[in-house]
Design an enzyme around this catalytic site. Structure first.
Site, PDB file in Angstrom:
ATOM      1  N   ARG A 164      -4.620  80.063  34.065  1.00 34.74           N
ATOM      2  CA  ARG A 164      -4.222  79.715  32.695  1.00 34.74           C
ATOM      3  C   ARG A 164      -4.390  80.955  31.815  1.00 34.74           C
ATOM      4  NH1 ARG A 164      -8.075  75.823  29.042  1.00 34.74           N
ATOM      5  NH2 ARG A 164      -9.413  77.634  29.290  1.00 34.74           N
ATOM      6  N   CYS A 202     -10.296  85.377  40.888  1.00 32.34           N
ATOM      7  CA  CYS A 202     -10.784  84.679  39.695  1.00 32.34           C
ATOM      8  C   CYS A 202     -12.255  84.320  39.937  1.00 32.34           C
ATOM      9  CB  CYS A 202      -9.952  83.423  39.430  1.00 32.34           C
ATOM     10  SG  CYS A 202     -10.523  82.515  37.974  1.00 32.34           S
ATOM     11  N   GLY A 203     -13.126  84.815  39.091  1.00 37.04           N
ATOM     12  CA  GLY A 203     -14.563  84.629  39.302  1.00 37.04           C
ATOM     13  C   GLY A 203     -15.025  83.199  39.062  1.00 37.04           C
ATOM     14  N   THR A 204     -14.670  82.636  37.904  1.00 40.21           N
ATOM     15  CA  THR A 204     -15.072  81.249  37.643  1.00 40.21           C
ATOM     16  C   THR A 204     -14.366  80.320  38.634  1.00 40.21           C
ATOM     17  OG1 THR A 204     -13.401  81.194  35.886  1.00 40.21           O
ATOM     18  CG2 THR A 204     -15.705  81.475  35.195  1.00 40.21           C
ATOM     19  N   CYS A 229     -14.883  84.249  31.543  1.00 38.41           N
ATOM     20  CA  CYS A 229     -14.260  84.952  32.663  1.00 38.41           C
ATOM     21  C   CYS A 229     -15.372  85.561  33.518  1.00 38.41           C
ATOM     22  CB  CYS A 229     -13.336  86.039  32.127  1.00 38.41           C
ATOM     23  SG  CYS A 229     -12.512  86.947  33.435  1.00 38.41           S
ATOM     24  N   GLY A 230     -15.523  85.065  34.737  1.00 38.46           N
ATOM     25  CA  GLY A 230     -16.609  85.525  35.607  1.00 38.46           C
ATOM     26  C   GLY A 230     -16.432  86.972  36.042  1.00 38.46           C
TER      27      GLY A 230
HETATM   28  N1  LIG Z   1      -7.955  82.369  32.601  1.00 38.46           N
HETATM   29  C1  LIG Z   1      -9.170  81.722  32.304  1.00 38.46           C
HETATM   30  C2  LIG Z   1     -10.362  82.523  32.056  1.00 38.46           C
HETATM   31  C3  LIG Z   1     -10.469  83.687  32.968  1.00 38.46           C
HETATM   32  C4  LIG Z   1     -10.996  83.376  34.333  1.00 38.46           C
HETATM   33  C5  LIG Z   1     -11.276  84.677  35.014  1.00 38.46           C
HETATM   34  N2  LIG Z   1     -10.213  85.349  35.600  1.00 38.46           N
HETATM   35  C6  LIG Z   1     -12.507  84.664  35.881  1.00 38.46           C
HETATM   36  O1  LIG Z   1     -12.718  85.627  36.615  1.00 38.46           O
HETATM   37  O2  LIG Z   1     -13.321  83.760  35.760  1.00 38.46           O
HETATM   38  C7  LIG Z   1      -8.988  80.724  31.169  1.00 38.46           C
HETATM   39  O3  LIG Z   1      -9.124  81.020  29.958  1.00 38.46           O
HETATM   40  O4  LIG Z   1      -8.753  79.594  31.507  1.00 38.46           O
END
Ligand SMILES: N[C@@H](CCC[C@H](N)C(=O)O)C(=O)O
Length: 268
Positions: free
Chosen positions: A199, A208-210, A75-76
């Site tokens: 997800r 969402c960072g990533t 999680c970014g």
């Molecule tokens: N929901 C994701 C992981 C979390 C992503 C997050 N919100 C971010 O900021 O990168 C997953 O497990 O697929």
């Protein structure tokens, strides 16, 4: 037995997290307890719960759970918030101001780059697929620590992110582990707007960072943008910045990380 556990609630551009200091490994939470804590209205409410744990190779280890209570992939925004929280409980950076932590077995480095602002070096992206036919609709895919499908739109406000996102998220014929789903609108050669179905939250989140990293890298790779520093405006209205080397192996995510409040919760 339920015990009183101190926590902080943090927001990373609107992606919100419950974060607990578990460096003494005294906190054990079942998936059902994490799910209850992350549930809005009846719990604290959050997109995920992070435990800061000891590490043999870094200052701390980030153990991230999605709001469904299950361990998530990277999680970014959570990583940026984990660094801001770790600093608040006395974790020190090295002489160069770098915080080192591990998450999902990968090493990460981060820096406080401004007031309530954290810059995180991301893992190298993997698994890029430029064009995937979803059946009349096309997306691209990249794993930036978490899996992300990216779809270009025009008129992002009108997109049914929850309906379309949920359907694509469950296309396990194409994405065996499921995927996060990002809808983007290109607004300039160095900026995009982004909305994400996450997800593990199973809903649209405010950031969402990533996902921002996925959207920025793919927008550049596919010629929708032309800069190596992309401004990503997320659903909350906040800006994330994604900067990368030409080969896209060195990638940084920068944005706000704010402690919204602290408290004590009975759980366990
Ligand atoms: N929901 C994701 C992981 C979390 C992503 C997050 N919100 C971010 O900021 O990168 C997953 O497990 O697929």
């Amino acid at each position: 037995m339920r015990r009183e556990i101190p926590f902080s609630k943090l927001s990373g551009a609107g992606n919100d997290f419950i974060i607990m200091d578990n460096r003494d490994r005294s906190i054990t939470l079942e998936a059902s307890a994490i799910r209850a804590l992350c549930t809005r209205r009846t719990g604290i409410g959050a997109d995920g719960l992070i435990l800061i744990e000891p590490s043999e190779t870094a200052s701390f280890s980030m153990l991230y759970h999605n709001a469904d209570g299950l361990p998530g992939t990277m999680c970014g925004n959570g990583g940026r918030c984990a660094v801001w929280f770790a600093r608040s409980i006395g974790v020190q950076p090295d002489a160069g101001g770098c915080f080192r932590f591990e998450a999902n077995g990968d090493p990460y480095q981060a820096w406080v780059s401004g007031p309530e602002t954290v810059r995180l070096r991301m893992r190298e992206p993997r698994g890029i697929r430029d064009e995937i036919d979803l059946g009349g609709q096309y997306c691209a895919f990249i794993d930036t620590g978490s899996p992300h499908a990216v779809i270009r739109t025009e008129g992002l406000d009108a997109v049914d992110v929850v309906g379309e996102g949920r359907a694509i998220r469950h296309r396990t014929d194409i994405f065996p582990g499921g995927t996060n789903v990002n809808f983007i609108e290109v607004t300039a050669t160095d900026s995009i707007d982004l909305r994400t179905f996450e997800r593990g939250v199973e809903d649209e989140t405010l950031a969402c960072g990533t996902g921002a990293v996925a959207a920025a890298l793919l927008s550049r790779r596919l010629g929708m943008t032309s800069a190596d520093s992309i401004r990503v405006r997320v659903k909350s209205g906040d800006m994330l910045n994604v900067t990368f080397s030409e080969d896209m192996r060195e990638v940084y995510l920068t944005g706000p990380a704010v402690i919204v409040y602290t408290g004590v919760v009975k759980a366990g």
